[in-house]
Enzyme design. Structure first.
Site, short mmCIF file in Angstrom:
data_model
loop_
_atom_site.label_atom_id
_atom_site.label_comp_id
_atom_site.label_asym_id
_atom_site.label_seq_id
_atom_site.Cartn_x
_atom_site.Cartn_y
_atom_site.Cartn_z
N ILE A 23 -34.68 1.93 -22.82
CA ILE A 23 -35.87 2.49 -23.08
C ILE A 23 -36.59 2.33 -24.42
O ILE A 23 -37.84 2.54 -24.56
CB ILE A 23 -35.47 4.06 -22.95
N TYR A 162 -22.25 14.58 -24.98
CA TYR A 162 -23.65 14.10 -25.00
C TYR A 162 -24.71 15.19 -24.72
O TYR A 162 -25.66 15.26 -25.35
CB TYR A 162 -23.70 13.16 -23.67
N LYS A 166 -27.91 16.49 -27.15
CA LYS A 166 -29.15 16.17 -26.75
C LYS A 166 -29.71 17.60 -26.88
O LYS A 166 -31.03 17.77 -27.18
CB LYS A 166 -29.18 15.81 -25.27
N1 LIG Z 1 -30.86 5.76 -19.57
C1 LIG Z 1 -30.83 7.08 -19.39
O1 LIG Z 1 -30.57 7.39 -18.16
C2 LIG Z 1 -31.33 8.07 -20.51
C3 LIG Z 1 -31.41 9.53 -19.81
C4 LIG Z 1 -31.86 10.21 -20.85
C5 LIG Z 1 -31.77 9.80 -22.23
N2 LIG Z 1 -31.53 8.59 -22.61
C6 LIG Z 1 -31.62 8.33 -24.11
O2 LIG Z 1 -32.38 7.28 -24.23
C7 LIG Z 1 -31.99 6.44 -25.41
C8 LIG Z 1 -31.96 5.04 -25.08
O3 LIG Z 1 -31.11 5.06 -24.07
P1 LIG Z 1 -30.87 3.69 -22.92
O4 LIG Z 1 -31.01 4.04 -21.77
O5 LIG Z 1 -32.20 2.68 -23.51
O6 LIG Z 1 -29.75 2.93 -23.90
P2 LIG Z 1 -29.19 1.58 -24.03
O7 LIG Z 1 -27.98 1.41 -24.22
O8 LIG Z 1 -29.87 0.68 -23.05
O9 LIG Z 1 -29.96 1.23 -25.49
C9 LIG Z 1 -29.75 1.76 -26.61
C10 LIG Z 1 -29.99 1.01 -27.66
O10 LIG Z 1 -29.64 1.61 -29.17
C11 LIG Z 1 -28.92 0.90 -29.93
N3 LIG Z 1 -27.98 1.59 -30.64
C12 LIG Z 1 -27.04 2.26 -30.41
N4 LIG Z 1 -26.32 2.66 -31.49
C13 LIG Z 1 -26.82 2.43 -32.49
C14 LIG Z 1 -26.80 2.66 -33.93
N5 LIG Z 1 -25.95 3.52 -34.33
N6 LIG Z 1 -27.86 2.31 -34.70
C15 LIG Z 1 -29.13 1.54 -34.22
N7 LIG Z 1 -29.39 1.17 -32.89
C16 LIG Z 1 -28.04 1.77 -32.10
C17 LIG Z 1 -28.05 -0.01 -28.93
O11 LIG Z 1 -27.86 -1.31 -29.56
C18 LIG Z 1 -29.22 -0.32 -27.86
O12 LIG Z 1 -30.13 -1.40 -27.99
C19 LIG Z 1 -30.83 7.13 -25.94
O13 LIG Z 1 -31.02 8.05 -26.81
C20 LIG Z 1 -30.32 7.89 -24.38
O14 LIG Z 1 -29.29 8.94 -24.73
C21 LIG Z 1 -31.31 7.69 -21.66
#
Ligand SMILES: NC(=O)c1ccc[n+]([C@@H]2O[C@H](COP(=O)([O-])OP(=O)(O)OC[C@H]3O[C@@H](n4cnc5c(N)ncnc54)[C@H](O)[C@@H]3O)[C@@H](O)[C@H]2O)c1
Length: 255
Positions: A23, A162, A166
């Site tokens: 994302i 989680y 959130k």
């Molecule tokens: N994918 C979903 O279904 C979904 C749904 C709702 C919310 N989200 C939220 O969206 C956001 C992105 O999720 P995603 O699905 O792209 O996840 P992802 O795991 O694909 O990407 C997360 C990124 O954050 C980086 N990251 C993790 N910990 C870190 C830290 N301590 N410092 C700096 N960077 C860090 C990782 O290296 C990775 O590049 C998150 O906050 C997640 O909770 C995701």
């Protein structure tokens, strides 16, 4: 100014955390396409630098920065790097997050702390460091990534840590928005539904089937589904919007 012109991010500078993939990368790409210079921040420095190189092809300035957003000194250093390079910071997208759940009765203290550190405390650290630049500027747009898990308890996965983190992001967003509204800094959050990224890639077909059957639109989200929202919230088009949680979930929270 025409309405489409108010969506332009030409001349703006942005920082996106967790921009190495998923994302965060999609949000960074959208901001660059709308004209902003974008700093891609990730704990995985290689992915941050790769993302920055790819986005530079849009003709904007980019930076790829390694930082662990749970470390206050590293967050401040990333923000300082942007300000030293480009003179200002207009847009902060605090998106980095992790998922590590388990049944509430068995959830380890370590898993609780890890998820709360990245998904809530780090969002606060980013908001604070960004505000230290934006408040003196008298202008800024902060967009936090929360989740529909702030509003509903999704199933079948158990993830009390989680969901609580959130929900905290939504109320942190509202709190900062109220404090900074009169000083030109807007703070909003986006709440994705189940979105196909590396975070959700390892879920089994049985779990996906349950997610799909609970989604009125009958499909999972794609990171591109979130791009319009981040451009809107980062741009002048949303100047009268603050403290809002924009849920983008294919209707999931309706059922
Ligand atoms: N994918 C979903 O279904 C979904 C749904 C709702 C919310 N989200 C939220 O969206 C956001 C992105 O999720 P995603 O699905 O792209 O996840 P992802 O795991 O694909 O990407 C997360 C990124 O954050 C980086 N990251 C993790 N910990 C870190 C830290 N301590 N410092 C700096 N960077 C860090 C990782 O290296 C990775 O590049 C998150 O906050 C997640 O909770 C995701």
């Amino acid at each position: 100014m025409g309405v489409l012109d108010r969506f332009s991010l030409q001349g703006r500078t942005a920082l996106v955390t967790g921009a190495g993939r998923g994302i965060g990368y999609a949000l960074a790409q959208a901001l660059a396409e709308a004209g902003a210079d974008v700093a891609c921040v990730d704990i995985d420095g290689d992915s941050a630098r790769r993302a920055a190189e790819e986005l530079a092809r849009q003709g904007v300035r980019t930076l790829g920065l390694q930082a662990d957003v749970t470390r206050k000194d590293e967050v401040i250093a990333a923000v300082s790097t942007v300000v030293n390079a480009w003179g200002r910071l207009d847009i902060g997208v605090n998106n980095a997050g992790i998922a590590r759940g388990g049944k509430a009765e068995d959830l380890s203290e370590e898993a609780w702390d890890a998820v709360l550190e990245v998904n809530l405390k780090a969002v606060f650290l980013c908001c604070q460091a960004e505000a230290h630049v934006m408040l003196p500027q008298g202008y800024g747009k902060i967009i936090n990534t929360a989740s529909m898990s702030a509003t509903i308890v999704n199933r079948p996965q158990c993830q009390a840590n989680y969901n609580a983190a959130k929900a905290g992001v939504v109320q942190l967003t509202r709190s900062c928005a109220a404090e900074w509204a009169s000083r030109g800094v807007r703070v909003n959050c986006i709440s994705p539904g189940h979105t196909v990224t590396p975070m959700t890639a390892n879920m089994g077909d049985d779990v996906r089937a349950i997610w799909l059957s609970n989604t009125p639109m009958g499909r999972l989200g794609d990171p591109s589904d979130l791009q319009g929202a981040v451009v809107y919230l980062a741009s002048e088009a949303s100047d009268y919007v603050t403290g809002h949680d924009l849920i983008i979930d294919g209707g999931y929270v309706l059922w």
